[in-house]
Design an enzyme around this catalytic site. Structure first.
Site, PDB file in Angstrom:
ATOM      1  N   ASP A   1       0.862  -1.176   0.000  1.00  0.00           N
ATOM      2  CA  ASP A   1       0.000   0.000   0.000  1.00  0.00           C
ATOM      3  C   ASP A   1       0.904   1.234   0.000  1.00  0.00           C
ATOM      4  O   ASP A   1       1.623   1.481   0.971  1.00  0.00           O
ATOM      5  CB  ASP A   1      -0.904  -0.034   1.236  1.00  0.00           C
ATOM      6  CG  ASP A   1      -1.946   1.076   1.241  1.00  0.00           C
ATOM      7  OD1 ASP A   1      -1.764   2.066   0.512  1.00  0.00           O
ATOM      8  OD2 ASP A   1      -2.943   0.945   1.992  1.00  0.00           O
ATOM      9  N   HIS A   2       0.846   2.013  -1.070  1.00  0.00           N
ATOM     10  CA  HIS A   2       1.747   3.152  -1.205  1.00  0.00           C
ATOM     11  C   HIS A   2       1.406   4.277  -0.218  1.00  0.00           C
ATOM     12  O   HIS A   2       2.172   5.228  -0.077  1.00  0.00           O
ATOM     13  CB  HIS A   2       1.707   3.690  -2.637  1.00  0.00           C
ATOM     14  CG  HIS A   2       3.052   4.045  -3.174  1.00  0.00           C
ATOM     15  ND1 HIS A   2       3.969   4.803  -2.470  1.00  0.00           N
ATOM     16  CD2 HIS A   2       3.673   3.731  -4.348  1.00  0.00           C
ATOM     17  CE1 HIS A   2       5.063   4.950  -3.183  1.00  0.00           C
ATOM     18  NE2 HIS A   2       4.923   4.311  -4.327  1.00  0.00           N
TER      19      HIS A   2
END
Length: 485
Positions: free
Chosen positions: A455-456
């Site tokens: 998850d950026h």
């Protein structure tokens, strides 16, 4: 005298609102004991056996195998105090009309079958949201007086419970009034969505109860009729020009598979992950020759009877826990409502397992406190439960990081979808001999591809790359793990 009690589908926890009947374990007329499993149901989380809190004779079952029931819907009725199946009612010789006979003879038993724990024979074992200790209030009833000479009262037969007739929402479309034999609100909603008039259907369930399968069949028939009408309208000009033309054969209907149970839960979770999580993937090839040699040495040291063997998956899981200790950003989740990153204190490691019922992700609790042997034993235990369909909802939820070994399918790489609401997933391809430069020379080595989807929002590429590089270093040089053991 036997008392008929109704057992409803209990709340199975984890926010589940419905379940599919997989297999009935009892038949009508069977004698059941308190807490005996009577039906096997499948929820969106797992397959479980539901115990009955009453002991007695089964007088009726509600729902066919393959049908879905909402929580609170009747499952079966039990004649408590009976030692054999209730006999059918004897033919009435009274001169009273059928209507008056039904209201007088059927009323006492009907009130006894109203749901509740009116006797003290309920079990102490309860499921989530379902109790057996508190007795339900008995409803009073008014008996109409008979006309004519009163006859000696006959013992009231135990009636076969009739599903409650609920007005169908589809009636709003047709404009008709009156009750329809439908129990499930899901069935009514499905009929409303497809404008199916439930009053025109013949139910295949007990006492004509309309099941979801009946509505699905009606939907397919309506779609076939619409397609046939379209084909007929399209063929009319051609028929006018060439009356002798042969009509085209009808096209085969496409197969429709309902997304429900485990398959439906997986679809919902993956769709939510893709829509909510801005994910990115990085990958690296690693030389796993030393890891495989270390595993062989561990298992050889244990001897023929020295305990269970250490699996490659267990070693990779232990490497993951060590990597998460260095990069805790990936052991977190995102609270979208509060716009906060929540870093989790413990590692509950999920691992993807393919079963006959579909993909499930059992969770190894507190994996950060376990060594490779302990993690391997827990993975083996949970895998066996997954294969037999006996995982509980609690064993399938609460993960903080997932390990996905898709190499067992014979593939090298993948870009896995994050198991929502987690922040990352490590994918492992197959380990196979490949040409590799080792100590400055070309050699054949055991090579594996590792991929990390993250998850950026919780971290940038530098953190994700550092995590993946540490995992690869431990695979290539297992001695790196000695610092954390």
């Amino acid at each position: 005298m036997a008392q008929v009690l109704e057992f409803k589908l209990p709340d199975l926890g984890e926010g589940l609102t419905e379940a599919e009947i997989v297999r009935w374990l009892v038949e009508v007329g069977d004698v059941v004991a308190i807490d005996q499993p009577v039906v096997e149901v499948e929820t969106a989380k797992a397959m479980v056996e539901v115990p009955c809190p009453y002991g007695g004779v089964v007088t009726a079952r509600f729902g066919e195998e393959g049908s879905e029931l909402p929580v609170g819907a009747p499952l079966l009725t039990v004649a408590v105090g009976a030692t054999e199946a209730p006999a059918p009612p004897a033919p009435s010789t009274s001169s009273a009309s059928p209507a008056s006979g039904a209201s007088s003879a059927g009323a006492p038993a009907a009130s006894e079958s109203s749901a509740g724990s009116e006797s003290g024979s309920g079990s102490g074992n309860v499921l989530v949201g379902y109790g057996t200790g508190a007795p339900a209030a008995r409803r009073r009833r008014i008996r109409p007086e008979r006309v004519g000479t009163p006859a000696a009262p006959a013992p009231a037969p135990v009636p076969e419970p009739v599903p409650v007739a609920v007005p169908a929402a589809a009636g709003e479309v047709s404009g008709q009034q009156g009750p329809v034999a439908v129990v499930s609100p899901l069935v009514r909603r499905l009929a409303r969505q497809h404008e199916i008039d439930l009053r025109r259907l013949t139910g295949s369930g007990p006492d004509g109860l309309i099941l979801r399968a009946d509505v699905d069949s009606a939907i397919r028939e309506a779609e076939e009729a619409a397609r046939a009408q379209t084909r007929t309208a399209a063929a009319e000009p051609a028929v006018a020009e060439a009356p002798t033309a042969v009509a085209a054969a009808p096209a085969a209907a496409a197969e429709r598979i309902p997304l429900r149970g485990v398959r439906g839960a997986v679809a919902d979770k993956l769709s939510r992950s893709r829509s909510e999580i801005p994910d990115a993937t990085c990958w690296v090839d690693a030389d796993a020759t030393e890891l495989m040699a270390a595993r062989a040495a561990m298992n050889a040291a244990s001897g023929p009877s020295g305990g269970p063997k250490v699996s490659v998956l267990a070693l990779l899981a232990r490497i993951c826990t060590a990597a998460l200790a260095r990069y805790p950003e990936l052991n977190s989740t995102v609270d979208t409502a509060a716009r906060e990153i929540v870093r989790l204190p413990g590692v509950h490691l999920g691992f993807a397992a393919q079963t006959e019922r579909g993909l499930v992700v059992p969770v190894v609790r507190d994996a950060h406190t376990r060594n490779a042997e302990s993690i391997g034993a827990e993975i083996a235990r949970l895998t066996e439960l997954a294969r037999t369909g006996k995982l509980s909802p609690a064993q399938l939820t609460g993960g903080t990081f997932t390990l996905n070994n898709y190499g067992v399918f014979g593939v090298d790489g993948s870009t896995p979808i994050i198991n929502h609401p987690e922040a990352a997933m490590l994918g492992v391809g197959r380990i196979m001999p490949k040409p590799w430069v080792h100590n400055g020379e070309l050699a054949v080595r055991q090579v594996v591809q590792l991929s990390l989807t993250f998850d950026h929002r919780v971290c940038d590429g530098g953190t994700a790359g550092g995590f993946l590089r540490y995992v690869a270093d431990c695979v290539e040089q297992p001695a790196v793990l000695l610092r954390t053991l």
